[in-house]
Design a protein around this motif. Structure first.
Motif, mmCIF file in Angstrom:
data_model
loop_
_atom_site.group_PDB
_atom_site.id
_atom_site.type_symbol
_atom_site.label_atom_id
_atom_site.label_comp_id
_atom_site.label_asym_id
_atom_site.label_seq_id
_atom_site.Cartn_x
_atom_site.Cartn_y
_atom_site.Cartn_z
ATOM 1 N N ASP A 81 29.262 51.710 44.725
ATOM 2 C CA ASP A 81 28.713 51.479 46.063
ATOM 3 C C ASP A 81 27.782 50.271 46.079
ATOM 4 O O ASP A 81 27.815 49.452 47.008
ATOM 5 C CB ASP A 81 27.949 52.723 46.542
ATOM 6 N N LEU A 82 26.942 50.163 45.053
ATOM 7 C CA LEU A 82 26.015 49.027 44.972
ATOM 8 C C LEU A 82 26.783 47.718 44.826
ATOM 9 O O LEU A 82 26.427 46.711 45.442
ATOM 10 C CB LEU A 82 25.057 49.220 43.789
ATOM 11 N N ALA A 83 27.826 47.730 43.992
ATOM 12 C CA ALA A 83 28.632 46.529 43.789
ATOM 13 C C ALA A 83 29.338 46.128 45.087
ATOM 14 O O ALA A 83 29.388 44.942 45.444
ATOM 15 C CB ALA A 83 29.654 46.758 42.683
ATOM 16 N N GLN A 84 29.871 47.109 45.789
ATOM 17 C CA GLN A 84 30.541 46.819 47.051
ATOM 18 C C GLN A 84 29.568 46.207 48.064
ATOM 19 O O GLN A 84 29.889 45.226 48.733
ATOM 20 C CB GLN A 84 31.131 48.102 47.632
ATOM 21 N N MET A 85 28.365 46.780 48.156
ATOM 22 C CA MET A 85 27.394 46.300 49.145
ATOM 23 C C MET A 85 26.932 44.890 48.811
ATOM 24 O O MET A 85 26.886 44.018 49.688
ATOM 25 C CB MET A 85 26.195 47.251 49.182
ATOM 26 N N ALA A 86 26.620 44.637 47.546
ATOM 27 C CA ALA A 86 26.213 43.289 47.152
ATOM 28 C C ALA A 86 27.348 42.293 47.368
ATOM 29 O O ALA A 86 27.126 41.142 47.761
ATOM 30 C CB ALA A 86 25.771 43.276 45.689
ATOM 31 N N PHE A 94 25.474 38.986 40.253
ATOM 32 C CA PHE A 94 26.461 39.561 39.344
ATOM 33 C C PHE A 94 26.404 38.887 37.972
ATOM 34 O O PHE A 94 27.359 38.960 37.202
ATOM 35 C CB PHE A 94 27.864 39.427 39.932
ATOM 36 N N GLY A 95 25.294 38.221 37.669
ATOM 37 C CA GLY A 95 25.179 37.477 36.427
ATOM 38 C C GLY A 95 25.063 38.372 35.203
ATOM 39 O O GLY A 95 24.800 39.575 35.306
ATOM 40 N N ALA A 96 25.230 37.732 34.026
ATOM 41 C CA ALA A 96 25.127 38.440 32.742
ATOM 42 C C ALA A 96 25.943 39.732 32.763
ATOM 43 O O ALA A 96 25.467 40.814 32.437
ATOM 44 C CB ALA A 96 23.663 38.736 32.410
ATOM 45 N N MET A 97 27.201 39.589 33.155
ATOM 46 C CA MET A 97 28.129 40.718 33.230
ATOM 47 C C MET A 97 27.587 41.830 34.133
ATOM 48 O O MET A 97 27.591 43.006 33.783
ATOM 49 C CB MET A 97 28.451 41.251 31.831
ATOM 50 N N ALA A 98 27.103 41.423 35.310
ATOM 51 C CA ALA A 98 26.617 42.350 36.352
ATOM 52 C C ALA A 98 25.392 43.140 35.918
ATOM 53 O O ALA A 98 25.149 44.250 36.405
ATOM 54 C CB ALA A 98 27.723 43.288 36.805
ATOM 55 N N ALA A 99 24.573 42.558 35.046
ATOM 56 C CA ALA A 99 23.363 43.248 34.580
ATOM 57 C C ALA A 99 22.435 43.659 35.724
ATOM 58 O O ALA A 99 21.866 44.760 35.693
ATOM 59 C CB ALA A 99 22.616 42.368 33.575
ATOM 60 N N PRO A 100 22.229 42.809 36.767
ATOM 61 C CA PRO A 100 21.353 43.242 37.869
ATOM 62 C C PRO A 100 21.856 44.499 38.581
ATOM 63 O O PRO A 100 21.067 45.393 38.914
ATOM 64 C CB PRO A 100 21.363 42.033 38.811
ATOM 65 N N PHE A 129 33.849 38.887 46.624
ATOM 66 C CA PHE A 129 34.089 40.083 47.437
ATOM 67 C C PHE A 129 35.215 40.937 46.854
ATOM 68 O O PHE A 129 35.067 42.149 46.666
ATOM 69 C CB PHE A 129 34.420 39.676 48.874
ATOM 70 N N VAL A 130 36.334 40.307 46.564
ATOM 71 C CA VAL A 130 37.501 41.053 46.086
ATOM 72 C C VAL A 130 37.210 41.701 44.733
ATOM 73 O O VAL A 130 37.500 42.892 44.513
ATOM 74 C CB VAL A 130 38.725 40.125 45.992
ATOM 75 N N THR A 131 36.630 40.933 43.816
ATOM 76 C CA THR A 131 36.400 41.464 42.466
ATOM 77 C C THR A 131 35.379 42.590 42.470
ATOM 78 O O THR A 131 35.571 43.620 41.816
ATOM 79 C CB THR A 131 35.923 40.344 41.524
ATOM 80 N N SER A 132 34.264 42.412 43.193
ATOM 81 C CA SER A 132 33.217 43.436 43.201
ATOM 82 C C SER A 132 33.636 44.688 43.963
ATOM 83 O O SER A 132 33.174 45.792 43.656
ATOM 84 C CB SER A 132 31.930 42.873 43.807
ATOM 85 N N ASN A 133 34.508 44.540 44.939
ATOM 86 C CA ASN A 133 34.905 45.677 45.761
ATOM 87 C C ASN A 133 36.135 46.402 45.234
ATOM 88 O O ASN A 133 36.256 47.623 45.418
ATOM 89 C CB ASN A 133 35.164 45.227 47.196
ATOM 90 N N TYR A 134 37.045 45.662 44.579
ATOM 91 C CA TYR A 134 38.327 46.277 44.230
ATOM 92 C C TYR A 134 38.697 46.172 42.749
ATOM 93 O O TYR A 134 39.633 46.838 42.309
ATOM 94 C CB TYR A 134 39.445 45.650 45.068
ATOM 95 N N LEU A 135 37.997 45.334 41.982
ATOM 96 C CA LEU A 135 38.322 45.189 40.567
ATOM 97 C C LEU A 135 37.164 45.707 39.718
ATOM 98 O O LEU A 135 36.734 46.825 39.889
ATOM 99 C CB LEU A 135 38.672 43.731 40.260
ATOM 100 N N ALA A 136 36.648 44.891 38.808
ATOM 101 C CA ALA A 136 35.551 45.306 37.922
ATOM 102 C C ALA A 136 34.305 44.480 38.239
ATOM 103 O O ALA A 136 34.354 43.245 38.219
ATOM 104 C CB ALA A 136 35.949 45.119 36.463
#
Length: 577
Positions: free
Chosen positions: A196-201, A176-182, A245-252
């Protein structure tokens, strides 16, 4: 009727005698040569990278039938990408560090860090894991490794140990580095929903994050470090993983590492108010880099320093062992001066991420152009994306770091002449690192544009459902080669989706696996080894770092591969969005 362009190069998947397996084995030769020269023959990184680049060019021309001009142009394109943005980031990040070293405030920074705790094991968590994650969230591309390694040295840790700790700690936040650039890049090349990708990662990387602080304290002080500091290491890992987990799944998704780093720092500092390890493993003086032990009372609270005779004989870091007392925190004004460069970095990067500012910077400072001399399409006739460059010269990470350095000079009242002299010293120090990084990126581009990477990936995808085991390895190899999870996702993301579709696996799972497992290859990538070695004054010793880290990298890769395989089955299939 349109005639085919005479200069068009069409990639061939199985150019070696029409055999895919043989072609894949040949495609892997440059990577094998690179790792063998580094790990076995202990060759200097820039020489190993140049040798591998030469082999890849020969294979591209002779094996994959790429025109000589296009093969050389691909190498030049890779070198350019190595210079900008990667080296542009590294040079300016290291320049800021050297600016601070040239002032009295660097020693104040060391005393400030040690005033939080004298324990190098806990400092490795606070600096390399937490602060490094914050830097990764804003900058990435080697800057977190360079700066956290420098700060650990300021706290008194040995150069080799500082480099190793910083490299290993940098695995946790990379996806999730560089403001989720990957993740954003993965969405761009696969077309899969970014949520979906953010949730899975976010359901994979936290398992690695939990382990990293425990490994760090073991790396600093062996079994004793793990036994004495596992509570704070476990808290740091659990809080960081949960926040991811919480941020990638439920926030930004863009804020994943920022939230995780800040929350973890708060949790660790809060815990230290009520708990301390039984012994404090630290240093008596930042310049000497010696290790020392101070006793604590039976409740775990620190007591007065003990006599030299009570010091244990098993020193955690090489060097003499001595008694130490808790470092007195400098006055608040000096503390703010000491940490100001890092606050400036975070402030400027945070402002640059404000949507309106980000849009404005992109509008006035973004140029897209096709690299001259390249006209490459895949076997299916689709243009290869690596031929087009988007140059964000104003909002680029390196440019923002340079601006941070200029603001630092103004704050420290440093003359322009002195600042330029330090910049030149930085370039001289990094001269072989520059050769290494540009050579490795040239290698990556030649393999990608010639079709070598595609041949290797397609061969791996023919393994059927066993691809669930190989998918993380592809991501790991991609990051180990390019030094970037973003680049690896761009390189192999679509391949992962295509292979998953063919084998009946979840495309979202396999795409995310490329990113989540890829982070474990970053500690072995030549670029990051070169960054760490240069930051601690060990240029040319990249092979030493490689040999000491490869076991950890492979061990963690096995663990996350097992998780991904289980997620591809009904056992943990419920975790897939």
């Amino acid at each position: 009727m349109l005639l085919p362009r005479s200069d068009l190069f069409v990639q061939i998947t199985d150019p070696i005698f029409g055999n895919l397996l043989l072609s894949a084995l040949c495609a892997a030769l440059p990577l094998v040569l690179l790792f063998v020269l580094l790990g076995v023959f202990r060759m200097k990184a820039h020489k190993a990278a140049l040798a591998s680049l030469l082999l890849s060019i020969v294979l591209a021309i002779v094996g994959w039938q790429m025109p000589v001009g296009q093969a050389l142009s691909a190498a030049a394109a890779g070198a350019f990408y190595g210079l900008f943005p990667i080296l542009w980031i590294l040079v300016n990040a290291l320049w800021i560090y050297k600016l601070t070293v040239a002032t009295p405030w660097f020693e104040v920074l060391g005393r400030t860090i040690r005033s939080i705790t004298n324990d190098l094991r806990i400092l490795s968590i606070l600096i390399a894991f937490c602060f490094g994650a914050l830097l990764e969230s804003l900058a990435g591309f080697g800057a977190p490794v360079a700066i956290s390694a420098a700060m650990l040295m300021a706290a008194g840790m040995k150069p080799l140990k500082s480099a190793l700790v910083s490299l290993l700690a940098n695995t946790a936040p990379v996806a999730f580095g560089a403001m989720a650039a990957p993740i954003i890049a993965l969405n761009g090349v696969t077309g899969l929903p970014i949520h979906d990708l953010a949730q899975m990662a976010g359901r994979q990387t936290p398992f690695i994050a939990v382990l990293v602080p425990l490994i760090l304290v073991f790396m600093v002080d062996g079994k004793r470090g793990l036994k004495q500091t596992w509570p704070v290491a476990l808290v740091a890992g659990l809080v960081f993983g949960l926040a991811q987990f919480v941020t990638s799944n439920y926030l930004a998704v863009e804020l994943t590492d920022v939230v995780a780093a800040v929350v973890t720092v708060a949790a660790v500092l809060t815990m230290l108010r009520f708990w301390q390890p039984r012994e404090i493993i630290g240093v008596t003086d930042a310049a000497s880099h010696d290790s020392a032990v101070a006793s604590a009372g039976p409740t775990g609270r620190r007591t007065a320093s003990v006599s030299a005779s009570s010091v244990t004989s098993t020193a955690p870091v090489t060097g003499s062992t001595a008694v130490m007392e808790k470092t007195t925190r400098p006055p608040a004004r000096q503390v703010w001066k000491a940490i100001a460069p890092y606050l400036i970095i975070m402030g400027i990067f945070s402002i640059a991420q404000i949507p309106a500012v980000k849009a404005w910077l992109g509008a006035v400072g973004s140029v897209t152009f096709a690299w001259p001399g390249l006209d490459v399409v895949t076997a299916a006739g689709d243009p290869v994306a690596a031929q087009s460059f988007k140059l964000d010269h104003i909002k680029a990470t390196g440019t923002l770091l340079m601006l941070s350095g200029i603001v630092t000079m103004i704050m420290y009242r440093m003359s322009i002449r002195r600042g330029l002299a330090i910049y030149w010293q930085t370039l001289v120090q990094l001269r072989w690192t520059i050769v290494t990084v540009t050579s490795v990126l040239s290698l990556s581009f030649v393999m990608n544009l010639s079709g070598q990477t595609n041949s290797l990936g397609v061969a791996l995808a023919t393994t059927g459902v066993f691809f669930a085991v190989l998918s993380p390895v592809i991501g790991w190899l991609g990051v180990a080669l390019t030094g970037s999870d973003t680049s690896s996702n761009s390189l192999f993301g679509q391949l992962q989706v295509a292979a998953a579709t063919q084998t009946g696996l979840s495309p979202v799972l396999m795409a995310a696996a490329n990113s989540s497992a890829g982070v474990l290859g970053k500690m072995l990538s030549v670029q990051n080894l070169a960054v760490a070695a240069a930051a601690v004054g060990m240029a040319g010793e990249e092979g030493t770092l490689f040999r000491k880290l490869i076991g950890w990298s492979l061990g963690l890769l096995v663990l996350i591969t097992a998780l991904i395989v289980l997620q591809s089955t009904p056992i943990l299939g419920w975790m897939v969005p």
